[in-house]
Design a protein around this motif. Structure first.
Motif, mmCIF file in Angstrom:
data_model
loop_
_atom_site.group_PDB
_atom_site.id
_atom_site.type_symbol
_atom_site.label_atom_id
_atom_site.label_comp_id
_atom_site.label_asym_id
_atom_site.label_seq_id
_atom_site.Cartn_x
_atom_site.Cartn_y
_atom_site.Cartn_z
ATOM 1 N N ALA A 150 0.829 -1.211 0.000
ATOM 2 C CA ALA A 150 0.000 0.000 0.000
ATOM 3 C C ALA A 150 0.862 1.258 0.000
ATOM 4 N N TYR A 151 1.932 1.245 0.814
ATOM 5 C CA TYR A 151 2.810 2.415 0.897
ATOM 6 C C TYR A 151 3.520 2.687 -0.428
ATOM 7 N N TYR A 152 4.125 1.644 -1.006
ATOM 8 C CA TYR A 152 4.887 1.858 -2.237
ATOM 9 C C TYR A 152 3.970 2.163 -3.427
ATOM 10 N N ASN A 156 4.370 5.680 -5.621
ATOM 11 C CA ASN A 156 4.397 5.793 -7.075
ATOM 12 C C ASN A 156 3.338 6.764 -7.571
ATOM 13 N N ALA A 157 2.151 6.700 -6.966
ATOM 14 C CA ALA A 157 1.072 7.609 -7.355
ATOM 15 C C ALA A 157 1.437 9.052 -7.023
ATOM 16 N N LEU A 238 3.060 5.840 5.536
ATOM 17 C CA LEU A 238 4.355 5.253 5.889
ATOM 18 C C LEU A 238 4.393 4.797 7.345
ATOM 19 N N GLU A 239 3.623 5.471 8.205
ATOM 20 C CA GLU A 239 3.655 5.136 9.633
ATOM 21 C C GLU A 239 3.139 3.726 9.915
ATOM 22 N N ILE A 240 2.302 3.185 9.028
ATOM 23 C CA ILE A 240 1.719 1.856 9.272
ATOM 24 C C ILE A 240 2.785 0.755 9.197
#
Length: 252
Positions: A150-152, A156-157, A238-240
Motif C-alpha cells: 500500500a505504501y509503495y 508511485n502515485a 508510511l507510519e503503518i
C-alpha cells in the motif's frame, strides 16, 4: 551396522525362513523411512532457522530504509513548501508591480527558487530486492506485506501526480526564456542571477508582464498545494509499516 543387518538377512534366507525374512525386510524399510524422515526434519529445521535469520536481516533493513524515507519525505515537504512560498511571492509582485521597486532582487531570487527544485522520492532498494530475489516469501507477517504494498503503491502515485501537475508548470516556467529572450538577454538573465545583480530592464519587464509566465507561476503554486497534500497522505501511510516493523523487531 550394515554388515550386521546383512548377516541377519543371509541367515534367514539360508534357513528358508522366508516369512520371517519378509517381516525383517519390511522392518528394515520402515527404519530407512524413519531415518529419511528424521534427516528431512533436521534439514527443514536448519532451513527454517536460516530463513528466520534472513527474515530478521530484511526486517531490520526495511525498517532503516523506511526511517530514512520518513526523514526524506519531511525534507521534500519543506522543499515544496519553499517553492509554494516563493511562487506566491512572485504572483503577488506580478499582480501588484508597484512592489517591485521595494526589492527587485528579492523578486528575482524568488523566481529562481520557484523553478529550481524538483520533488524526488527515495529509491526502495530493499523492497525491490525482496521482490526481484523472491525473498518476499521470507516475511511471515502478512499484515506487514499488505502495508508495504500500500505504501509503495501510494509513493508511485505521489511521484506521478507531481510529474503530471507541478513539475509540468515548473519546466514550462524554467524554459520559457528560450522563447522570449535573445542570447544576449539570456546571458544577462542568468549571469546576473549568479552574481545576485539585477538583470536589464527588458528582462525584468518580461518576467513581470509575460502572461504565460504568470500562468505557470499560478500553476506551480497550485501544483505545490496538491503535491503537499498527497505527500502528507503518503507520510501518514508510511507510519503503518513502520509501526508493524517496530513491533516485529521488538518481538524477535
Amino acid at each position: 551396522m550394515i554388515k550386521f543387518f546383512r548377516k541377519i538377512r543371509q541367515n534367514l534366507l539360508s534357513e528358508n525362513k522366508f516369512s520371517k525374512y519378509l517381516i525383517y525386510a519390511f522392518g528394515e524399510i520402515i527404519l530407512v523411512v524413519i531415518g529419511i524422515l528424521i534427516a528431512l526434519s533436521i534439514n527443514n529445521q536448519n532451513e527454517n532457522k536460516k530463513d528466520k535469520t534472513k527474515e530478521k536481516v530484511y526486517l531490520e533493513s526495511l525498517y532503516q530504509e523506511l526511517k530514512q524515507d520518513s526523514i526524506y519525505l519531511e525534507k521534500t515537504n519543506n522543499t515544496l513548501a519553499s517553492i509554494e512560498k516563493n511562487g506566491r511571492y512572485v504572483i503577488s509582485i506580478i499582480e501588484n508591480q508597484k512592489k517591485i521597486t521595494s526589492d527587485t532582487l528579492k523578486f528575482l531570487n524568488a523566481v529562481r527558487r520557484m523553478i529550481a527544485s524538483n520533488q524526488t522520492l527515495p529509491e526502495p532498494i530493499i523492497w525491490k530486492e525482496l521482490q526481484s530475489s523472491g525473498n518476499l516469501r521470507l516475511i511471515q507477517n502478512r499484515e506487514l506485506i499488505k502495508a508495504l504494498f500500500a505504501y509503495y503503491h501510494k509513493a508511485n502515485a505521489c511521484q506521478q501526480d507531481y510529474k503530471d501537475n507541478a513539475h509540468h508548470f515548473i519546466l514550462d516556467a524554467r524554459y520559457f526564456d528560450s522563447k522570449l529572450f535573445s542570447i544576449e538577454d539570456q546571458d544577462d538573465y542568468f549571469d546576473n542571477w549568479k552574481k545576485d545583480n539585477i538583470p536589464s530592464h527588458k528582462v525584468l519587464q518580461t518576467l513581470l508582464s509575460d502572461k504565460e509566465f504568470y500562468a505557470n507561476a499560478k500553476g506551480i503554486v497550485t501544483g505545490m498545494i496538491i503535491s503537499r497534500k498527497v505527500l502528507s497522505g503518503l507520510r501518514k501511510n508510511l507510519e503503518i509499516p513502520l509501526a508493524i516493523l517496530r513491533n516485529e523487531l521488538n518481538e524477535k
